[in-house]
Design a protein around this motif. Structure first.
Motif, PDB file in Angstrom:
ATOM      1  N   CYS A 120       0.839  -1.198   0.000  1.00 56.72           N
ATOM      2  CA  CYS A 120       0.000   0.000   0.000  1.00 56.72           C
ATOM      3  C   CYS A 120       0.878   1.254   0.000  1.00 56.72           C
ATOM      4  N   ASN A 121       0.506   2.228  -0.822  1.00 56.49           N
ATOM      5  CA  ASN A 121       1.211   3.510  -0.813  1.00 56.49           C
ATOM      6  C   ASN A 121       0.397   4.583  -0.092  1.00 56.49           C
ATOM      7  N   GLY A 122      -0.663   4.150   0.593  1.00 57.05           N
ATOM      8  CA  GLY A 122      -1.507   5.087   1.331  1.00 57.05           C
ATOM      9  C   GLY A 122      -2.418   5.922   0.460  1.00 57.05           C
ATOM     10  N   CYS A 123      -2.461   5.606  -0.813  1.00 57.71           N
ATOM     11  CA  CYS A 123      -3.208   6.417  -1.778  1.00 57.71           C
ATOM     12  C   CYS A 123      -2.815   7.889  -1.641  1.00 57.71           C
ATOM     13  N   LYS A 124      -1.526   8.091  -1.478  1.00 57.92           N
ATOM     14  CA  LYS A 124      -0.948   9.411  -1.270  1.00 57.92           C
ATOM     15  C   LYS A 124      -1.392  10.412  -2.337  1.00 57.92           C
ATOM     16  N   GLU A 125      -1.443   9.956  -3.596  1.00 60.98           N
ATOM     17  CA  GLU A 125      -1.849  10.849  -4.685  1.00 60.98           C
ATOM     18  C   GLU A 125      -3.279  11.342  -4.477  1.00 60.98           C
ATOM     19  N   ARG A 126      -4.150  10.467  -4.018  1.00 64.98           N
ATOM     20  CA  ARG A 126      -5.551  10.848  -3.757  1.00 64.98           C
ATOM     21  C   ARG A 126      -5.627  11.824  -2.584  1.00 64.98           C
ATOM     22  N   LEU A 127      -4.843  11.560  -1.566  1.00 69.15           N
ATOM     23  CA  LEU A 127      -4.869  12.425  -0.391  1.00 69.15           C
ATOM     24  C   LEU A 127      -4.355  13.821  -0.715  1.00 69.15           C
ATOM     25  N   GLU A 128      -3.379  13.917  -1.601  1.00 74.60           N
ATOM     26  CA  GLU A 128      -2.858  15.223  -2.021  1.00 74.60           C
ATOM     27  C   GLU A 128      -3.915  16.041  -2.744  1.00 74.60           C
ATOM     28  N   ARG A 129      -4.927  15.365  -3.275  1.00 73.55           N
ATOM     29  CA  ARG A 129      -6.023  16.039  -3.988  1.00 73.55           C
ATOM     30  C   ARG A 129      -7.297  16.077  -3.140  1.00 73.55           C
ATOM     31  N   ASP A 130      -7.141  15.794  -1.841  1.00 77.72           N
ATOM     32  CA  ASP A 130      -8.269  15.774  -0.897  1.00 77.72           C
ATOM     33  C   ASP A 130      -9.375  14.811  -1.302  1.00 77.72           C
ATOM     34  N   LEU A 131      -8.999  13.690  -1.925  1.00 74.95           N
ATOM     35  CA  LEU A 131      -9.985  12.683  -2.328  1.00 74.95           C
ATOM     36  C   LEU A 131     -10.147  11.584  -1.282  1.00 74.95           C
ATOM     37  N   GLY A 132      -9.230  11.492  -0.353  1.00 74.75           N
ATOM     38  CA  GLY A 132      -9.317  10.486   0.707  1.00 74.75           C
ATOM     39  C   GLY A 132      -8.839   9.116   0.264  1.00 74.75           C
ATOM     40  N   ALA A 133      -8.522   8.292   1.242  1.00 70.48           N
ATOM     41  CA  ALA A 133      -8.116   6.910   0.984  1.00 70.48           C
ATOM     42  C   ALA A 133      -9.381   6.072   0.836  1.00 70.48           C
ATOM     43  N   PRO A 134      -9.546   5.370  -0.282  1.00 73.73           N
ATOM     44  CA  PRO A 134     -10.765   4.604  -0.522  1.00 73.73           C
ATOM     45  C   PRO A 134     -11.100   3.613   0.595  1.00 73.73           C
ATOM     46  N   CYS A 135     -10.104   2.932   1.136  1.00 70.39           N
ATOM     47  CA  CYS A 135     -10.375   1.945   2.188  1.00 70.39           C
ATOM     48  C   CYS A 135     -11.019   2.602   3.404  1.00 70.39           C
ATOM     49  N   VAL A 136     -10.575   3.793   3.723  1.00 67.86           N
ATOM     50  CA  VAL A 136     -11.119   4.525   4.872  1.00 67.86           C
ATOM     51  C   VAL A 136     -12.496   5.085   4.547  1.00 67.86           C
ATOM     52  N   LYS A 137     -12.630   5.653   3.355  1.00 70.92           N
ATOM     53  CA  LYS A 137     -13.897   6.282   2.960  1.00 70.92           C
ATOM     54  C   LYS A 137     -15.072   5.319   2.967  1.00 70.92           C
ATOM     55  N   VAL A 138     -14.828   4.057   2.584  1.00 72.09           N
ATOM     56  CA  VAL A 138     -15.942   3.115   2.465  1.00 72.09           C
ATOM     57  C   VAL A 138     -16.238   2.337   3.746  1.00 72.09           C
ATOM     58  N   CYS A 139     -15.422   2.460   4.754  1.00 73.26           N
ATOM     59  CA  CYS A 139     -15.644   1.694   5.987  1.00 73.26           C
ATOM     60  C   CYS A 139     -16.930   2.179   6.666  1.00 73.26           C
ATOM     61  N   PRO A 140     -17.954   1.332   6.705  1.00 74.45           N
ATOM     62  CA  PRO A 140     -19.259   1.781   7.212  1.00 74.45           C
ATOM     63  C   PRO A 140     -19.300   1.992   8.724  1.00 74.45           C
ATOM     64  N   THR A 141     -18.352   1.429   9.448  1.00 74.06           N
ATOM     65  CA  THR A 141     -18.390   1.537  10.910  1.00 74.06           C
ATOM     66  C   THR A 141     -17.323   2.468  11.479  1.00 74.06           C
ATOM     67  N   GLY A 142     -16.431   2.964  10.634  1.00 74.42           N
ATOM     68  CA  GLY A 142     -15.346   3.827  11.099  1.00 74.42           C
ATOM     69  C   GLY A 142     -14.215   3.044  11.766  1.00 74.42           C
ATOM     70  N   ALA A 143     -14.139   1.755  11.496  1.00 80.20           N
ATOM     71  CA  ALA A 143     -13.088   0.923  12.100  1.00 80.20           C
ATOM     72  C   ALA A 143     -11.709   1.281  11.551  1.00 80.20           C
ATOM     73  N   LEU A 144     -11.662   1.785  10.337  1.00 78.57           N
ATOM     74  CA  LEU A 144     -10.401   2.145   9.696  1.00 78.57           C
ATOM     75  C   LEU A 144     -10.370   3.654   9.515  1.00 78.57           C
ATOM     76  N   THR A 145      -9.327   4.276  10.033  1.00 80.96           N
ATOM     77  CA  THR A 145      -9.187   5.733   9.929  1.00 80.96           C
ATOM     78  C   THR A 145      -7.761   6.084   9.505  1.00 80.96           C
ATOM     79  N   LEU A 146      -7.602   7.310   9.063  1.00 78.67           N
ATOM     80  CA  LEU A 146      -6.301   7.819   8.646  1.00 78.67           C
ATOM     81  C   LEU A 146      -6.038   9.095   9.407  1.00 78.67           C
ATOM     82  N   GLU A 147      -4.911   9.127  10.097  1.00 78.65           N
ATOM     83  CA  GLU A 147      -4.575  10.298  10.911  1.00 78.65           C
ATOM     84  C   GLU A 147      -3.232  10.839  10.459  1.00 78.65           C
ATOM     85  N   ILE A 148      -3.275  11.922   9.708  1.00 79.86           N
ATOM     86  CA  ILE A 148      -2.047  12.546   9.214  1.00 79.86           C
ATOM     87  C   ILE A 148      -1.809  13.841   9.963  1.00 79.86           C
TER      88      ILE A 148
END
Length: 140
Positions: A112-140
């Motif tokens: 995994c590269n953290g979807c760094k390119e997406r994050l630089e464009r404020d698009l978010g990491a797909p794995c985090v965005k789709v988690c329906p329960t908030g079990a996966l988060t990204l803290e930068i």
């Protein structure tokens, strides 16, 4: 251990949404199990826990320390892999306690590269965005 991806096993239902989002984003070769995220269940009698694991981009990334070819670098909070120099020794994989590094059929490391390119464009990491329960988060 500091990492930018956080996982709360108490919230995970093993729905697989994060895995599917990662596969879609990265055009992963699922036939060869070249996945950047893994979902698994641990059972002990009636006690059940669910896990979703991928690269956590650890602050003290052991994969970086073990790679003799300097395939890993840090870009801000992200541990980035350039596998063009990879010789397939698998030292990085052995060092990662989260089993976040896999090897393609050409024997090159992938992760995994953290979807760094997406994050630089404020698009978010797909794995985090789709988690329906908030079990996966990204803290930068």
């Amino acid at each position: 251990m500091k990492s930018i991806f956080k996982f709360n096993k108490d919230l995970c239902t093993a729905c697989g949404a994060c895995l599917l989002a990662c596969i879609d984003q990265n055009d992963s070769d699922i036939d060869n199990e070249e996945l950047f995220r893994k979902i698994f269940t641990r059972e002990d009698g009636e006690f059940v826990e669910y896990f979703s694991l991928g690269c956590l981009h650890c602050g003290d990334a052991k994969c970086m320390d073990e790679c003799s070819k300097n395939c890993f670098s840090r870009d801000g909070d992200f541990v980035i892999l350039d596998n063009s120099l990879c010789i397939g020794c698998k030292k990085c994989s052995s060092a990662c306690e989260f089993e976040a590094i896999n090897f393609s059929k050409d024997r090159k490391a992938n992760k995994c590269n953290g979807c760094k390119e997406r994050l630089e464009r404020d698009l978010g990491a797909p794995c985090v965005k789709v988690c329906p329960t908030g079990a996966l988060t990204l803290e930068i």
